[in-house]
Design an enzyme around this catalytic site. Structure first.
Site, short mmCIF file in Angstrom:
data_model
loop_
_atom_site.label_atom_id
_atom_site.label_comp_id
_atom_site.label_asym_id
_atom_site.label_seq_id
_atom_site.Cartn_x
_atom_site.Cartn_y
_atom_site.Cartn_z
N LYS A 89 4.23 -25.62 95.22
CA LYS A 89 4.56 -25.07 93.87
C LYS A 89 5.63 -25.43 93.16
CE LYS A 89 1.58 -21.43 91.51
NZ LYS A 89 1.23 -20.07 91.66
O1 G3P Z 1 -1.10 -17.74 88.69
C1 G3P Z 1 0.14 -17.40 88.00
C2 G3P Z 1 0.00 -15.63 87.80
O2 G3P Z 1 0.54 -15.14 89.01
C3 G3P Z 1 0.89 -15.31 86.73
O3 G3P Z 1 0.02 -14.41 86.34
O4 G3P Z 1 -0.48 -12.40 84.98
O5 G3P Z 1 1.80 -12.57 85.74
O6 G3P Z 1 0.98 -14.17 83.91
P1 G3P Z 1 0.56 -13.37 85.33
#
Ligand code: G3P
Length: 284
Positions: free
Chosen positions: A92
């Protein structure tokens, strides 16, 4: 649509193995996971994730640095050390490292790493143009951050919200229509459509749709992973838009299964199987 789990927690990944088609991690998710299992060595822990996911189920592992040379050596390290386990490592790489370096650095790294035959998941995608450039640079996957785009837009619109709250962008569009004849119109329209730096994207789901359409226009084969999903309604909308993959935190996966009428139905059938003697049929 494939479903990945957005988690670095071995127990969660184990729980859903057989159901999920891949895993996405990031440094934040790894921090949360490792804090829970303090004694663990990170290298062994990541190896375990790759092994549990298994062959054919990609595991995204993110680089940790922001300087191009470092990102490249970290991407190579991740692939060299963990891909041998189940052949499922995807590296990534943030599309842009922004204020930490030149904004184009991420893109250059994506190009270089993809060119070496290492699959890349271009992450932190917030606009269709970022996704397009990542795909052109050779990324195998792009990860639009649905929830974070919603956060960004809601904040700009002055809407207060909790992290897991659903953002109804259609209501926002409707609101814009209603206000068109009013004096506030210019300001509202500006707020709604000139969402600075966000290419007129109206929601995270809208972002996924715009990326999908633009990829289709050019026959781009890079797969879209709808990421940063916070609730089931977003998943339903994503299912309609139709990216190849959605990655979900465990709690969203759980919520997708639950319904009070299903639970009630199971209870009634269970009790009636007892009352009718039907269950005894299976007991010998
Ligand atoms: O896959 C990306 C994710 O882990 C981010 O999620 O909810 O922290 O924006 P969030």
């Amino acid at each position: 649509m494939k479903i990945f789990i957005d988690s670095a927690e071995v127990d969660e990944i184990k729980k859903y193995s057989g159901i999920i088609d891949g895993v996405t991690t990031n440094p934040t998710l790894l921090r949360i996971a490792v804090e829970k299992r303090k004694e663990v060595k990170l290298k062994d822990y990541i190896a375990e994730i790759c092994e549990i996911a298994g062959k054919g189920r990609p595991v995204s592992l993110e680089v940790a640095s922001v300087l191009p040379e470092k990102m490249i050596s970290e991407a190579e390290y991740l692939y060299r050390n963990f891909n041998g386990i189940a052949g499922n490592v995807v590296v990534k790489i943030p599309i842009s490292v922004g204020s930490f370096g030149s904004s184009i650095d991420g893109l250059k790294v994506i190009k270089e790493i993809s060119g070496k035959g290492i699959p890349v998941n271009a992450t932190l995608i917030m606009t269709p143009s970022q996704a397009f450039l990542a795909a052109k640079a050779g990324a195998s996957y792009v990860s639009p951050f649905v929830g974070r785009v919603d956060d960004y837009i809601r904040k700009k619109l002055g809407i207060s919200f909790g992290k897991e709250d659903y953002y109804d962008s259609s209501a926002v569009q409707e609101y814009k229509k209603l206000k068109l004849s009013e004096a506030k119109m210019i300001e509202d329209a500006f707020k709604l459509y000139d969402l600075e730096g966000n290419s007129g994207v109206l929601s995270g789901v809208d972002l996924v749709e715009k990326i999908k359409r633009s990829f289709e226009n050019y026959g781009i084969r890079t797969e879209i992973i709808a990421a940063s999903i916070r609730n089931v309604r977003q998943v339903y909308q994503i299912m309609i838009v139709g990216p190849q993959i959605v990655t979900l935190p465990a709690y969203v996966l759980e919520d997708m299964i639950k319904h009070p009428k299903t639970e009630e139905g199971v209870k009634i059938f269970y009790e009636d199987a007892e009352k009718s003697g039907y269950r005894e049929l299976f007991e010998g």
